[in-house]
Design an enzyme around this catalytic site. Structure first.
Site, PDB file in Angstrom:
ATOM      1  N   ASP A   1      -8.643  52.526  19.137  1.00 29.19           N
ATOM      2  CA  ASP A   1      -7.765  50.946  18.804  1.00 29.19           C
ATOM      3  C   ASP A   1      -8.187  50.155  19.111  1.00 29.19           C
ATOM      4  O   ASP A   1      -7.866  50.551  20.399  1.00 29.19           O
ATOM      5  CB  ASP A   1      -6.199  51.954  18.427  1.00 29.19           C
ATOM      6  CG  ASP A   1      -5.489  50.847  18.405  1.00 29.19           C
ATOM      7  OD1 ASP A   1      -5.478  49.749  18.155  1.00 29.19           O
ATOM      8  OD2 ASP A   1      -3.658  51.107  18.095  1.00 29.19           O
TER       9      ASP A   1
ATOM     10  N   TYR B   1      -3.837  40.025  14.074  1.00 29.86           N
ATOM     11  CA  TYR B   1      -3.142  38.666  13.848  1.00 29.86           C
ATOM     12  C   TYR B   1      -2.584  38.661  16.177  1.00 29.86           C
ATOM     13  O   TYR B   1      -1.839  37.524  16.339  1.00 29.86           O
ATOM     14  CB  TYR B   1      -1.694  38.681  13.782  1.00 29.86           C
ATOM     15  CG  TYR B   1      -0.900  40.251  13.603  1.00 29.86           C
ATOM     16  CD1 TYR B   1       0.014  40.544  15.216  1.00 29.86           C
ATOM     17  CD2 TYR B   1      -1.483  41.721  13.272  1.00 29.86           C
ATOM     18  CE1 TYR B   1       0.487  42.114  15.752  1.00 29.86           C
ATOM     19  CE2 TYR B   1      -0.590  42.716  13.626  1.00 29.86           C
ATOM     20  CZ  TYR B   1       0.205  42.586  14.339  1.00 29.86           C
ATOM     21  OH  TYR B   1       0.534  44.421  14.866  1.00 29.86           O
ATOM     22  N   LYS B   2      -3.445  39.557  16.826  1.00 33.06           N
ATOM     23  CA  LYS B   2      -3.631  39.323  18.077  1.00 33.06           C
ATOM     24  C   LYS B   2      -4.933  38.060  18.584  1.00 33.06           C
ATOM     25  O   LYS B   2      -4.688  37.148  18.212  1.00 33.06           O
ATOM     26  CB  LYS B   2      -3.543  40.071  18.967  1.00 33.06           C
ATOM     27  CG  LYS B   2      -2.271  40.857  18.457  1.00 33.06           C
ATOM     28  CD  LYS B   2      -2.459  42.231  19.325  1.00 33.06           C
ATOM     29  CE  LYS B   2      -0.977  43.208  19.193  1.00 33.06           C
ATOM     30  NZ  LYS B   2      -1.577  44.519  18.938  1.00 33.06           N
TER      31      LYS B   2
ATOM     32  N   ARG C   1       4.226  41.059  30.655  1.00 34.50           N
ATOM     33  CA  ARG C   1       2.006  40.899  30.378  1.00 34.50           C
ATOM     34  C   ARG C   1       2.668  39.940  30.257  1.00 34.50           C
ATOM     35  O   ARG C   1       3.089  38.800  29.318  1.00 34.50           O
ATOM     36  CB  ARG C   1       2.670  42.112  28.708  1.00 34.50           C
ATOM     37  CG  ARG C   1       1.471  42.586  29.462  1.00 34.50           C
ATOM     38  CD  ARG C   1       1.676  43.562  27.802  1.00 34.50           C
ATOM     39  NE  ARG C   1       1.942  42.692  26.553  1.00 34.50           N
ATOM     40  CZ  ARG C   1       2.181  43.254  25.309  1.00 34.50           C
ATOM     41  NH1 ARG C   1       1.437  44.096  25.115  1.00 34.50           N
ATOM     42  NH2 ARG C   1       2.232  42.421  24.190  1.00 34.50           N
TER      43      ARG C   1
ATOM     44  N   PHE D   1       0.011  52.761  22.229  1.00 39.59           N
ATOM     45  CA  PHE D   1       0.885  52.455  21.456  1.00 39.59           C
ATOM     46  C   PHE D   1       1.841  53.140  20.713  1.00 39.59           C
ATOM     47  O   PHE D   1       1.084  53.917  20.043  1.00 39.59           O
ATOM     48  CB  PHE D   1      -0.159  50.805  20.869  1.00 39.59           C
ATOM     49  CG  PHE D   1       1.089  49.936  20.221  1.00 39.59           C
ATOM     50  CD1 PHE D   1       0.864  49.037  21.238  1.00 39.59           C
ATOM     51  CD2 PHE D   1       1.347  50.258  18.942  1.00 39.59           C
ATOM     52  CE1 PHE D   1       1.944  48.043  20.683  1.00 39.59           C
ATOM     53  CE2 PHE D   1       2.377  48.908  18.084  1.00 39.59           C
ATOM     54  CZ  PHE D   1       2.601  47.957  19.129  1.00 39.59           C
TER      55      PHE D   1
END
Ligand code: PLP
Length: 420
Positions: free
Chosen positions: A215, A240-241, A393, A138
């Site tokens: 991560d 928050y995912k 995605r 990322f």
């Protein structure tokens, strides 16, 4: 088509987690018929709206400054304890981490910086001056690594990962060595959805005498983790995912107990001090994982995280993973049947053991411009996300996504691809 609808309906009817979907504030987005981005920003829970309201009225409004200390007769204790208490709950529900090793604070980016610096400084003391990382991690991870490398005079040893897959054990074995201070990767690749073999890679990094930092942003709340059992040194991730903590919710960091008092993060703030209210001269790190806390913790932001974690505690991460595999399997099957004939390709690994919680397709030979297609899908109430250069995605959050939504999303995509 009718068969697919029946399949989706049967899968939803047989889904033991289906009831959890009704706990979300679905009515708040009536125009969204298929939300396939819960891996980027999870939906809010109804209980979150209540909890935030209650917090403002009773905790913040009612206790004012006294809320920080735990000496009032309120079941939640004092806010000072929240970073560690909520960290323990995240650790237990999602990370396979025993208590006392996880904090909730800051953002993933900031926590990643702190842990990379802590590990790099430790390595430098041992004459190790390289960090092994990969080109498809990322962006924030790669950028922070560049910054720390410049700051501390480290060399970044980049593994060229296949963007259609992810980092492999063989690649890591070939890259680590006596100069490696730290190796760091994403567990689930944000682009392809590839699930790395964290246990074997951790062992390979340890064999080289180095530390590993994972991560977990795309794993926490989706894929079961066993940080303690795998011997992981350090980890960070978002809430928050899949944990549904809301936009900008504070992140979590894990630091294995054996490193407490040995690794030191550089943002030495008063809240990580051994006695924050002593206000004396000279920094003394707090005990255990508290040293990872820097400034005043984002208490308000933790209220929704607590609700999201509480839901995961009830559902259980293993049941979540079972549904996740069915959801991604269904999405792959639909993509093969409806999209592949137009030239669209599935990027995500087909082996369920190598797959995280989302499925990525790329435009391939379909001729469709997926950036444009994504905008049109959003306008139609179907919400996946676009990832450069040519990927869409489909994020499948097991607690909030139905099989019917997956079908609606792929059918809408097929319609646009066909007309492209
Ligand atoms: C989403 C995500 C982040 C986000 O970091 P923030 O500091 O919250 O912006 C970091 N790393 C990975 C792998 C992610 O997927």
């Amino acid at each position: 088509m009718a068969d697919w609808a029946a399949r989706a309906a049967a899968l939803d009817a047989a889904d033991p987690l289906a009831g959890h979907r009704d706990e979300f504030l679905l009515d708040a987005a009536p125009a969204v018929s298929a939300y396939l981005d819960g891996n980027s920003l999870g939906r809010p829970l109804k209980a979150t709206a209540d909890a935030v309201d209650r917090f403002v009225h009773h905790e913040w409004g009612g206790r004012l400054i006294q809320g920080w200390s735990g000496d009032t007769h309120v079941p939640d204790g004092g806010w000072m304890d929240w970073p560690l208490d909520l960290g323990d709950r995240v650790g237990h529900a999602a990370l396979g981490a025993a208590a006392g090793q996880t904090v909730v604070a800051d953002s993933t980016t900031v926590l990643f910086y702190k842990l990379v610096r802590a590990a790099a400084d430790h390595g430098l003391r041992e004459g190790r001056d390289e960090v092994v990382c990969d080109t498809d991690n990322f962006p924030t991870d790669r950028f922070v690594l560049e910054g720390v490398a410049a700051e501390r005079g480290l060399t970044l040893r980049w593994i060229e990962t296949d963007p259609a897959a992810g980092v492999t054990l063989e690649q890591v074995r070939a890259a680590v060595g006596p100069r490696t201070a730290l190796a760091t990767f994403s567990h689930v690749a944000y682009r392809s959805g590839h699930l790395a073999d964290a246990q074997a890679i951790t062992r390979a990094v340890h064999d080289a005498g180095a530390l590993v930092l994972w991560d977990l942003s795309h794993s926490a709340g989706s894929v079961p983790l066993e940080l303690d059992a795998w011997g992981v040194d350090l980890a960070v991730g978002c809430t928050y995912k899949y944990l549904n903590g809301g936009p900008g919710a504070p992140a979590f960091a894990y630091l294995a107990a054996r490193h407490h008092g040995v690794l030191h993060q550089p943002v030495q703030g008063w809240m990580g001090h051994a006695d924050p209210f002593d206000m004396g001269q000279g920094y003394q790190p707090g005990p255990g994982v508290r040293q990872l806390v820097s400034g005043t913790p984002p208490i308000l932001g933790m209220v929704p995280v607590r609700v999201g974690v509480e839901q995961l505690e009830r559902a259980g991460i293993h049941a979540v993973r079972e549904k996740s595999l069915l959801l991604t399997g269904f999405a792959v099957e639909l993509a093969d049947a409806l999209l592949a004939p137009h030239g669209v390709e599935v990027v995500t690994p087909r082996d369920p053991a190598s797959r995280g919680g989302h499925v990525t397709v790329r435009s391939g030979s379909s001729g469709a411009d997926f950036r444009d297609v994504t905008q049109r899908l959003w306008a139609d109430g179907v919400v996946p996300d676009f990832r450069t250069p040519d990927g869409i995605r489909l994020g499948l959050a097991p607690l909030s996504t139905s099989f019917g939504e997956v079908l609606d999303g792929v059918v809408a995509l097929e319609r646009l691809v066909r007309s492209a």
